[in-house]
Enzyme design. Sequence first.
Site, PDB file in Angstrom:
ATOM      1  CG  ASP A  74      -0.251  -0.112   2.536  1.00 42.46           C
ATOM      2  OD1 ASP A  74       0.740  -0.860   2.627  1.00 42.46           O
ATOM      3  OD2 ASP A  74      -0.688   0.550   3.499  1.00 42.46           O
ATOM      4  CD  GLU A 130       3.325  -0.962   7.677  1.00 43.60           C
ATOM      5  OE1 GLU A 130       3.634  -0.919   8.894  1.00 43.60           O
ATOM      6  OE2 GLU A 130       3.421   0.014   6.921  1.00 43.60           O
TER       7      GLU A 130
END
Length: 398
Positions: A74, A130
């Site tokens: 991400d 994350e």
Amino acid sequence: MLDKARKMQQQLIEWRRDFHMHPELGFQEMRTSAIVAEVLENLGYRVQRNVGSTGVVADLGSGEPLIAIRADMDALPIQESNDVPYISQNPGVMHACGHDAHTAMALGAATLLAEEKFPGTVRFLFQPAEEVNGPDGFSGAPHMIRDGAMAGVDMVIALHVDPATPVGDILNESGPASGGVDSWFGRVIGKGGHGAQPQKTIDPIYISAHVIFALNGIVSRRLDPFNPAVVSIGAIHAGQAENVIPAQVDFAGTLRYTEHKVQEQIHTEIERAFALARALGGDYELRFEIGNPPMQNHPAAVELIQRAAADLLGGEHILPLQKGLGAEDFGCFSEVASGAMFALGTRIEGDERYGHNPRFDIDERALQMGAALLAESSLRFLQKKLNTKGTKNHEENL
């Protein structure tokens, strides 16, 4: 393995730049995960999509032992300000923490391992989110674990780019490698009124001053100084007019720790600090959002990585960690199985770019090193375990 990785350096750069140009926020990594899954399927991996929402799990080989390699995918809600051909094409979204590089290097490691024969199984965990939590308060790692991503895993390893460390160096050692993190939200409740008549109020701002002093004294006066910890106030909101005493003051903050007993003590001490409101005639509300645990680097996993790094890069390029209490949800994986994360030097000499910054970038020469180290460490684990006749004692195996 490093020689093989050098030959695929251009592919690593192309993957990394493609992901960098098309960043996606946590739990929205649809394009990224689709590319990852397609590459892995073409390499012969058994691929599971949509694990933990948008994650990808891919296995190669069969049976025991099983080592997992984790990479996060991400990006962050940051507008990029770099002047590079691969600048983000998604307004307000940027890979400002290196997850584009992590994904590219893990794909590189998967490519290298697909050319090898080994006993057991290697599993790749391409993780969403994350950086953020979902509506349930959990980031991507717990979601993947709940979907079975860690089933049967004996060891799990990962890397994180480090823009402050020179290319060619890694940072790695046993013990705490990041802080556990919880968020807390408090409210001091008083009785509002006119600013000219404080005697008719229960002033929550006055009460909050005492609460703030108590909160800031937790680490220095209530905790063992040999236990790393942080209690920080991130936001305070109260009132709307200069001549009105408000009815309440709202707080938001974070706490960090490396041992669960310290986490529990911090919770107790924050509760004690807010309880001062009652002693001063007011009241309070307090809640905690439990975040990710501290990341603990297991000695066996650290030794595995360091031996591989010593042979590939040279022992003088293995440095101790610069310890801090930043959060990293890899700790969720390393609570399930022995694991370790190492920091990979990616410094751009003369123009350092720091994480979570609009100008973040890396020296791409490090990509081949990261891919090689992930692959070499995994291969050595699997080959070493072959000679242990199934024992689960990692320390003895290594």
